[in-house]
Design a protein around this motif. Structure first.
Motif, PDB file in Angstrom:
ATOM      1  N   GLY A  36      -8.077 -12.270   8.623  1.00 38.54           N
ATOM      2  CA  GLY A  36      -6.975 -11.443   8.138  1.00 38.54           C
ATOM      3  C   GLY A  36      -7.440 -10.442   7.094  1.00 38.54           C
ATOM      4  O   GLY A  36      -7.004  -9.293   7.078  1.00 38.54           O
ATOM      5  N   THR A  37      -8.375 -10.873   6.219  1.00 36.08           N
ATOM      6  CA  THR A  37      -8.883  -9.953   5.199  1.00 36.08           C
ATOM      7  C   THR A  37      -9.595  -8.778   5.865  1.00 36.08           C
ATOM      8  O   THR A  37      -9.418  -7.627   5.467  1.00 36.08           O
ATOM      9  N   GLY A  38     -10.386  -9.091   6.874  1.00 34.37           N
ATOM     10  CA  GLY A  38     -11.035  -8.012   7.632  1.00 34.37           C
ATOM     11  C   GLY A  38     -10.008  -7.040   8.168  1.00 34.37           C
ATOM     12  O   GLY A  38     -10.162  -5.813   8.046  1.00 34.37           O
ATOM     13  N   ALA A  43      -6.905  -1.988   7.898  1.00 28.82           N
ATOM     14  CA  ALA A  43      -5.618  -1.287   7.789  1.00 28.82           C
ATOM     15  C   ALA A  43      -5.640  -0.330   6.607  1.00 28.82           C
ATOM     16  O   ALA A  43      -5.186   0.815   6.690  1.00 28.82           O
ATOM     17  N   GLN A  44      -6.207  -0.821   5.476  1.00 32.26           N
ATOM     18  CA  GLN A  44      -6.281   0.015   4.273  1.00 32.26           C
ATOM     19  C   GLN A  44      -7.157   1.242   4.526  1.00 32.26           C
ATOM     20  O   GLN A  44      -6.806   2.359   4.157  1.00 32.26           O
ATOM     21  N   LEU A 253      -7.909  -8.451  -4.056  1.00 34.81           N
ATOM     22  CA  LEU A 253      -9.049  -7.726  -3.485  1.00 34.81           C
ATOM     23  C   LEU A 253      -8.660  -6.304  -3.103  1.00 34.81           C
ATOM     24  O   LEU A 253      -9.146  -5.332  -3.673  1.00 34.81           O
ATOM     25  N   ILE A 254      -7.721  -6.183  -2.188  1.00 35.23           N
ATOM     26  CA  ILE A 254      -7.389  -4.866  -1.649  1.00 35.23           C
ATOM     27  C   ILE A 254      -6.808  -3.961  -2.735  1.00 35.23           C
ATOM     28  O   ILE A 254      -7.265  -2.827  -2.923  1.00 35.23           O
ATOM     29  N   ASP A 255      -5.826  -4.497  -3.482  1.00 33.85           N
ATOM     30  CA  ASP A 255      -5.183  -3.659  -4.491  1.00 33.85           C
ATOM     31  C   ASP A 255      -6.151  -3.299  -5.614  1.00 33.85           C
ATOM     32  O   ASP A 255      -6.154  -2.165  -6.105  1.00 33.85           O
ATOM     33  N   VAL A 261     -11.267   2.408  -6.634  1.00 31.86           N
ATOM     34  CA  VAL A 261     -11.834   3.487  -5.830  1.00 31.86           C
ATOM     35  C   VAL A 261     -10.930   4.712  -5.887  1.00 31.86           C
ATOM     36  O   VAL A 261     -11.387   5.834  -5.725  1.00 31.86           O
ATOM     37  N   GLY A 262      -9.649   4.506  -6.134  1.00 31.71           N
ATOM     38  CA  GLY A 262      -8.736   5.624  -6.228  1.00 31.71           C
ATOM     39  C   GLY A 262      -8.096   5.970  -4.904  1.00 31.71           C
ATOM     40  O   GLY A 262      -7.813   7.123  -4.605  1.00 31.71           O
ATOM     41  N   PHE A 263      -7.894   4.969  -4.080  1.00 31.71           N
ATOM     42  CA  PHE A 263      -7.089   5.205  -2.885  1.00 31.71           C
ATOM     43  C   PHE A 263      -5.714   5.637  -3.328  1.00 31.71           C
ATOM     44  O   PHE A 263      -5.174   5.087  -4.278  1.00 31.71           O
ATOM     45  N   ALA A 264      -5.142   6.549  -2.638  1.00 31.04           N
ATOM     46  CA  ALA A 264      -3.836   7.004  -3.083  1.00 31.04           C
ATOM     47  C   ALA A 264      -2.726   6.127  -2.552  1.00 31.04           C
ATOM     48  O   ALA A 264      -1.712   5.952  -3.197  1.00 31.04           O
ATOM     49  N   LEU A 265      -2.933   5.526  -1.381  1.00 30.30           N
ATOM     50  CA  LEU A 265      -1.815   4.845  -0.741  1.00 30.30           C
ATOM     51  C   LEU A 265      -1.950   3.341  -0.841  1.00 30.30           C
ATOM     52  O   LEU A 265      -3.007   2.786  -0.597  1.00 30.30           O
ATOM     53  N   GLU A 266      -0.836   2.684  -1.187  1.00 29.39           N
ATOM     54  CA  GLU A 266      -0.839   1.239  -1.220  1.00 29.39           C
ATOM     55  C   GLU A 266      -0.504   0.731   0.168  1.00 29.39           C
ATOM     56  O   GLU A 266       0.338   1.291   0.871  1.00 29.39           O
ATOM     57  N   LEU A 267      -1.190  -0.352   0.540  1.00 29.04           N
ATOM     58  CA  LEU A 267      -0.898  -0.980   1.826  1.00 29.04           C
ATOM     59  C   LEU A 267       0.420  -1.729   1.676  1.00 29.04           C
ATOM     60  O   LEU A 267       0.551  -2.587   0.808  1.00 29.04           O
ATOM     61  N   GLY A 268       1.418  -1.397   2.490  1.00 28.53           N
ATOM     62  CA  GLY A 268       2.736  -2.003   2.319  1.00 28.53           C
ATOM     63  C   GLY A 268       2.742  -3.470   2.679  1.00 28.53           C
ATOM     64  O   GLY A 268       1.912  -3.935   3.455  1.00 28.53           O
TER      65      GLY A 268
END
Lengths: 301, 229
Positions: A36-38, A43-44, A253-255, A261-268
């Motif tokens: 699932g993490t993969g 997805a991110q 981890l993801i958040d 890193v400065g991703f602009a979009l949060e994974l919903g």
């Protein structure tokens, strides 16, 4: 088929080889959490990539006195050169938008972006970042076409594609994703073998019952169902633990990664739950399938 | 009811056939003793009827059906019409008498109300009135065999196969077991009983088929066990 009877058999089976069941649940939980993490990372990445593809720009830095490029001959870019370049860029079909940014605006933007590291900002002054054309491409892949046309033209210092910088981030994430999936795959192999062993033990423990069932004419489905459901239930419990781990992996981890890193979009959370449910289903099917295959070898009907 | 048509059975990795050219016809409602020394093929004979083994040659017909033409998924339905009793009872030690008998109906998906009605009747029939709540280890060998017979008969099979049912039981108790089997036979069920027990065979005077080295050496109606033993 009498549900109560089947569930009673499953409960007896799971309780009889409790240690095997526990190890199976743990293995499935870890396998599915990594799997699932993969998927979460993927997805991110997908989400961020399309986001950045809309935002990514090509910067054409223009000559300044401080430039070391021979093309510039230590002179600032002249106004006719700028007009010429603007006209050239506007004429290209790949370009969707051209913005001219002078050195003052560029410096302000720089200050804003690195407001969190004042030492870095104070060591830079107006003019360190030269005038530039910032170009938005219709398709970021067509960068080379535009770069070729502009490179070497009078007044052009350097052509920089922001996408190259992003590629490094995405490269790291891709690596993480594959590492997670690889470990997940190894765990899946372990889980399948464990299911096989558990079912074999279970079949051995219950050989009296299954022998009698065969004798009195119980259908194959009836004889096999408790074993398959036993695997499926272990898979389900493992999957639920994996769900908890996946929520953790999203938060910690993801958040975290996204912020640093400065991703602009949060994974919903919607897509997170989608992945969790998918992982649980994979876990359950995996265990049920492995039980079924083992039964064909160890439970002659 | 059961027809062996020139049946030969050779097990894998064994030179000597377990059965050779066996021709036996057993009619509906018959009571048949299958006698012969150990290794003469009695158990193979019974296993062929259940389609637990396939004949190497020849055909076995049960209830008018050629078993070699019976597809695997229909085998459970064949076995529902055949009851089985063994020397070692094969009861489930963690279930009481009622549950042991009910198990045979539960696993073929019979409804609970049917089970509640039928199981006590069969327990009475085999002479275990009021012992439904006993566990197998609280029962004597003879009583345990009665439970096994009740389980074999509870679904009212056409055929009852008994493999040395009195092998683990003292002679006095054996007579009681035989009476139960006789009672079941009188309901129209065909009974095939493999046995070593000369006294019982001699006492009952039913049809006797004797096997020796896989061959039928004797087939007598109203026979005795034989002088050699």
């Amino acid at each position: 088929m009498r549900a109560q009877f089947v569930f009673q058999e499953i409960w007896i089976g799971l309780r009889r080889n409790l240690t095997m069941t526990i190890s199976l649940v743990i293995t499935v939980a870890i396998a599915m959490a990594l799997f699932g993490t993969g998927l979460l990372i993927k997805a991110q990445v997908d989400k961020s990539q399309s986001f950045w593809n809309d935002k990514v720009e090509v910067s054409i830095f223009l000559c300044a006195k401080t430039s070391s490029n021979q093309n510039c001959a230590r002179k600032d870019v002249s106004d006719p050169e700028k007009t010429e370049l603007k006209k050239l860029l506007d004429g290209r079909p790949e370009v969707s938008k051209v913005v001219y940014e002078d050195r003052d605006t560029a410096y302000k933007r720089f200050q804003q972006r690195f407001a969190s590291s004042p030492a870095f900002v104070s060591s830079t002054k107006v003019g360190d970042i030269p005038d530039s054309f910032r170009i938005r491409l219709k398709d970021p892949k067509e960068f080379e076409k535009v770069a070729e046309v502009v490179r070497g033209k009078p007044g052009v210092d350097a052509v920089v594609n922001e996408q190259d910088i992003l590629k490094k981030f995405f490269g790291i994430l891709d690596g993480l994703q594959w590492a997670a999936l690889l470990i997940a795959f190894i765990q899946v192999v372990a889980a399948v073998l464990l299911v096989g062993n558990t079912v074999r033990l279970s079949a051995f423990n219950r050989r009296r019952e299954t022998g009698i069932m065969r004798l009195v004419g119980a259908s194959n489905l009836y004889i096999q169902m408790p074993f398959i459901l036993e695997g499926a239930i272990a898979g389900l419990i493992g999957g639920m633990f994996a769900a908890v781990l996946l929520v953790g992996s999203k938060i910690y981890l993801i958040d975290q990664l996204r912020e640093s890193v400065g991703f602009a979009l949060e994974l919903g959370w919607g897509s997170v739950f989608g992945i969790i449910i998918f992982s649980i289903c994979v876990g359950v099917l995996l265990c049920a399938g492995a039980s079924f295959l083992t039964l064909r070898r160890y439970l002659k009907v | 009811m059961i027809h062996f048509d020139n049946v030969t059975k050779v097990y894998k990795n064994q030179n000597r056939p377990a059965l050779q050219h066996v021709n036996v016809a057993i009619e509906k409602g018959e009571f048949l003793f299958l006698v012969g020394p150990s290794g003469s093929g009695k158990s193979t004979f019974l296993r062929l009827i259940l389609k637990e083994e396939r004949p190497s040659q020849g055909h076995v017909h049960v209830a008018g059906k050629d078993l070699s033409r019976l597809s695997n998924w229909k085998v459970p339905h064949l076995r529902r019409r055949i009851g089985c009793v063994f020397q070692d009872f094969r009861l489930l030690p963690n279930k009481n008498v009622f549950e042991n008998v009910a198990f045979a109906l539960e696993v073929i998906g019979k409804p609970r109300r049917f089970i509640q009605k039928v199981v006590p009747e069969v327990i009475d029939l085999v002479g275990l009135e009021g012992k439904g709540h006993r566990m197998p280890d609280e029962l004597s060998g003879g009583e345990q065999q009665r439970v096994a017979i009740a389980r074999a008969f509870v679904n009212r099979p056409m055929i009852l196969l008994a493999d040395e049912p009195t092998g683990n039981i003292d002679p006095a108790t054996s007579i009681g077991i035989m009476k139960v089997l006789d009672r079941i036979n009188r309901t129209g069920t065909t009974v095939v009983m493999a046995t070593h027990d000369a006294a019982i065979v001699d006492a009952f005077r039913k049809r006797v088929v004797e096997l020796e080295d896989g061959r039928v050496v004797r087939d007598q109606s109203r026979g005795v066990y034989g002088q050699a033993y």
